[in-house]
Motif scaffolding. Sequence first.
Motif, PDB file in Angstrom:
ATOM      1  N   GLU A 121     -24.178 -30.861 -23.139  1.00 45.32           N
ATOM      2  CA  GLU A 121     -23.646 -30.777 -24.504  1.00 45.32           C
ATOM      3  C   GLU A 121     -22.177 -30.385 -24.485  1.00 45.32           C
ATOM      4  OE1 GLU A 121     -25.154 -31.799 -27.298  1.00 45.32           O
ATOM      5  OE2 GLU A 121     -26.734 -32.452 -25.920  1.00 45.32           O
ATOM      6  N   SER A 122     -21.814 -29.508 -23.563  1.00 44.08           N
ATOM      7  CA  SER A 122     -20.410 -29.114 -23.417  1.00 44.08           C
ATOM      8  C   SER A 122     -19.559 -30.319 -23.026  1.00 44.08           C
ATOM      9  CB  SER A 122     -20.293 -28.003 -22.365  1.00 44.08           C
ATOM     10  OG  SER A 122     -18.950 -27.652 -22.160  1.00 44.08           O
ATOM     11  N   LEU A 123     -20.055 -31.114 -22.097  1.00 41.68           N
ATOM     12  CA  LEU A 123     -19.324 -32.307 -21.672  1.00 41.68           C
ATOM     13  C   LEU A 123     -19.180 -33.309 -22.813  1.00 41.68           C
ATOM     14  CD1 LEU A 123     -20.871 -32.923 -18.130  1.00 41.68           C
ATOM     15  CD2 LEU A 123     -18.563 -32.106 -18.641  1.00 41.68           C
ATOM     16  N   LYS A 124     -20.236 -33.483 -23.582  1.00 42.65           N
ATOM     17  CA  LYS A 124     -20.181 -34.417 -24.717  1.00 42.65           C
ATOM     18  C   LYS A 124     -19.162 -33.950 -25.757  1.00 42.65           C
ATOM     19  CE  LYS A 124     -24.924 -35.950 -24.084  1.00 42.65           C
ATOM     20  NZ  LYS A 124     -26.292 -35.864 -24.581  1.00 42.65           N
ATOM     21  N   ALA A 125     -19.146 -32.646 -26.012  1.00 43.17           N
ATOM     22  CA  ALA A 125     -18.175 -32.106 -26.967  1.00 43.17           C
ATOM     23  C   ALA A 125     -16.750 -32.296 -26.445  1.00 43.17           C
ATOM     24  CB  ALA A 125     -18.453 -30.624 -27.223  1.00 43.17           C
ATOM     25  N   TYR A 126     -16.562 -32.111 -25.151  1.00 44.93           N
ATOM     26  CA  TYR A 126     -15.227 -32.308 -24.579  1.00 44.93           C
ATOM     27  C   TYR A 126     -14.812 -33.776 -24.662  1.00 44.93           C
ATOM     28  CZ  TYR A 126     -11.108 -32.144 -21.768  1.00 44.93           C
ATOM     29  OH  TYR A 126      -9.801 -32.271 -21.369  1.00 44.93           O
ATOM     30  N   ASN A 127     -15.754 -34.665 -24.454  1.00 41.74           N
ATOM     31  CA  ASN A 127     -15.441 -36.086 -24.552  1.00 41.74           C
ATOM     32  C   ASN A 127     -15.055 -36.444 -25.994  1.00 41.74           C
ATOM     33  OD1 ASN A 127     -15.044 -38.337 -22.950  1.00 41.74           O
ATOM     34  ND2 ASN A 127     -17.022 -39.207 -23.445  1.00 41.74           N
ATOM     35  N   THR A 128     -15.695 -35.814 -26.965  1.00 45.43           N
ATOM     36  CA  THR A 128     -15.322 -36.022 -28.369  1.00 45.43           C
ATOM     37  C   THR A 128     -13.910 -35.495 -28.620  1.00 45.43           C
ATOM     38  OG1 THR A 128     -17.635 -35.854 -29.030  1.00 45.43           O
ATOM     39  CG2 THR A 128     -15.996 -35.574 -30.757  1.00 45.43           C
ATOM     40  N   TYR A 129     -13.600 -34.336 -28.037  1.00 46.00           N
ATOM     41  CA  TYR A 129     -12.248 -33.789 -28.129  1.00 46.00           C
ATOM     42  C   TYR A 129     -11.234 -34.811 -27.593  1.00 46.00           C
ATOM     43  CZ  TYR A 129      -8.141 -31.268 -26.446  1.00 46.00           C
ATOM     44  OH  TYR A 129      -6.842 -30.900 -26.163  1.00 46.00           O
ATOM     45  N   LEU A 130     -11.534 -35.385 -26.436  1.00 49.20           N
ATOM     46  CA  LEU A 130     -10.628 -36.384 -25.858  1.00 49.20           C
ATOM     47  C   LEU A 130     -10.439 -37.576 -26.793  1.00 49.20           C
ATOM     48  CD1 LEU A 130     -11.593 -36.555 -22.073  1.00 49.20           C
ATOM     49  CD2 LEU A 130      -9.415 -35.845 -23.050  1.00 49.20           C
ATOM     50  N   ARG A 131     -11.528 -38.050 -27.392  1.00 53.25           N
ATOM     51  CA  ARG A 131     -11.425 -39.177 -28.324  1.00 53.25           C
ATOM     52  C   ARG A 131     -10.520 -38.821 -29.504  1.00 53.25           C
ATOM     53  NH1 ARG A 131     -16.987 -40.030 -27.425  1.00 53.25           N
ATOM     54  NH2 ARG A 131     -17.479 -39.041 -29.396  1.00 53.25           N
ATOM     55  N   GLU A 132     -10.642 -37.597 -29.982  1.00 52.31           N
ATOM     56  CA  GLU A 132      -9.805 -37.175 -31.106  1.00 52.31           C
ATOM     57  C   GLU A 132      -8.335 -37.078 -30.703  1.00 52.31           C
ATOM     58  OE1 GLU A 132     -10.749 -36.920 -34.360  1.00 52.31           O
ATOM     59  OE2 GLU A 132     -12.579 -37.810 -33.554  1.00 52.31           O
ATOM     60  N   THR A 133      -8.072 -36.666 -29.461  1.00 48.72           N
ATOM     61  CA  THR A 133      -6.669 -36.625 -29.020  1.00 48.72           C
ATOM     62  C   THR A 133      -6.108 -38.037 -28.921  1.00 48.72           C
ATOM     63  OG1 THR A 133      -7.189 -36.595 -26.641  1.00 48.72           O
ATOM     64  CG2 THR A 133      -6.950 -34.451 -27.752  1.00 48.72           C
ATOM     65  N   THR A 134      -6.954 -39.000 -28.587  1.00 46.05           N
ATOM     66  CA  THR A 134      -6.469 -40.382 -28.533  1.00 46.05           C
ATOM     67  C   THR A 134      -6.166 -40.915 -29.932  1.00 46.05           C
ATOM     68  OG1 THR A 134      -8.695 -41.361 -28.495  1.00 46.05           O
ATOM     69  CG2 THR A 134      -7.664 -40.896 -26.362  1.00 46.05           C
ATOM     70  N   VAL A 135      -6.896 -40.415 -30.930  1.00 42.74           N
ATOM     71  CA  VAL A 135      -6.584 -40.784 -32.319  1.00 42.74           C
ATOM     72  C   VAL A 135      -5.184 -40.286 -32.673  1.00 42.74           C
ATOM     73  CG1 VAL A 135      -7.206 -40.356 -34.739  1.00 42.74           C
ATOM     74  CG2 VAL A 135      -8.995 -40.889 -33.062  1.00 42.74           C
ATOM     75  N   ILE A 136      -4.888 -39.065 -32.250  1.00 45.46           N
ATOM     76  CA  ILE A 136      -3.546 -38.503 -32.490  1.00 45.46           C
ATOM     77  C   ILE A 136      -2.493 -39.331 -31.755  1.00 45.46           C
ATOM     78  CG2 ILE A 136      -2.061 -36.508 -32.046  1.00 45.46           C
ATOM     79  CD1 ILE A 136      -4.562 -34.746 -32.553  1.00 45.46           C
ATOM     80  N   ALA A 137      -2.790 -39.686 -30.510  1.00 42.98           N
ATOM     81  CA  ALA A 137      -1.833 -40.486 -29.727  1.00 42.98           C
ATOM     82  C   ALA A 137      -1.598 -41.841 -30.391  1.00 42.98           C
ATOM     83  CB  ALA A 137      -2.339 -40.672 -28.295  1.00 42.98           C
ATOM     84  N   GLN A 138      -2.641 -42.457 -30.905  1.00 39.45           N
ATOM     85  CA  GLN A 138      -2.489 -43.748 -31.596  1.00 39.45           C
ATOM     86  C   GLN A 138      -1.625 -43.584 -32.846  1.00 39.45           C
ATOM     87  OE1 GLN A 138      -3.110 -46.785 -30.898  1.00 39.45           O
ATOM     88  NE2 GLN A 138      -4.577 -46.664 -29.229  1.00 39.45           N
TER      89      GLN A 138
END
Length: 164
Positions: A111-128
């Motif tokens: 669950e921790s890994l999944k939450a971190y992967n969601t964090y990464l996806r959100e940072t890519t939204v910011i980068a876009q």
Amino acid sequence: MQSKKGFIITGIVLAAITAGSFTIWLIPQNNQSVVTISNPKDQLDALIDQQKTISESDFVEFDKLISGQITPDNYLGIADVSSSQIRSMIISITSPDVPSNWKSSYESFGESLKAYNTYLRETTVIAQKLKESPSADISKEKAGLQEYLTLVKESLEASYKARP
């Protein structure tokens, strides 16, 4: 007469090859291997260390993105690699045969890994968003990132607490 015989023999050979191919193709293959973890504590500790290394690097690169030291495209590439590594880790902890007293700890870490992967996806939204408009207001998106990092931390703590 000889050409008819040749056509018939060729037809029979082709039919036999085709039937043989389909037979082999249709036979189920049960080659699933089960990985048994002999030392679940060391395995989990190694995965946690790997995730920490990935996240520390990502935090540095995200800060560089925000400060303009790297381009959004560079960050997107870095985040994609990190996300791939995290997905690989998720697969590696869900596949093996973990002793029952360790399952809860492994699940919480997953669950921790999944939450971190969601964090990464959100940072890519910011980068876009920054890629489209370098002067865009990203304060709302940045504030939302903390929610995912809190979930990462809470799930990791639950993993530690669930250890036998």
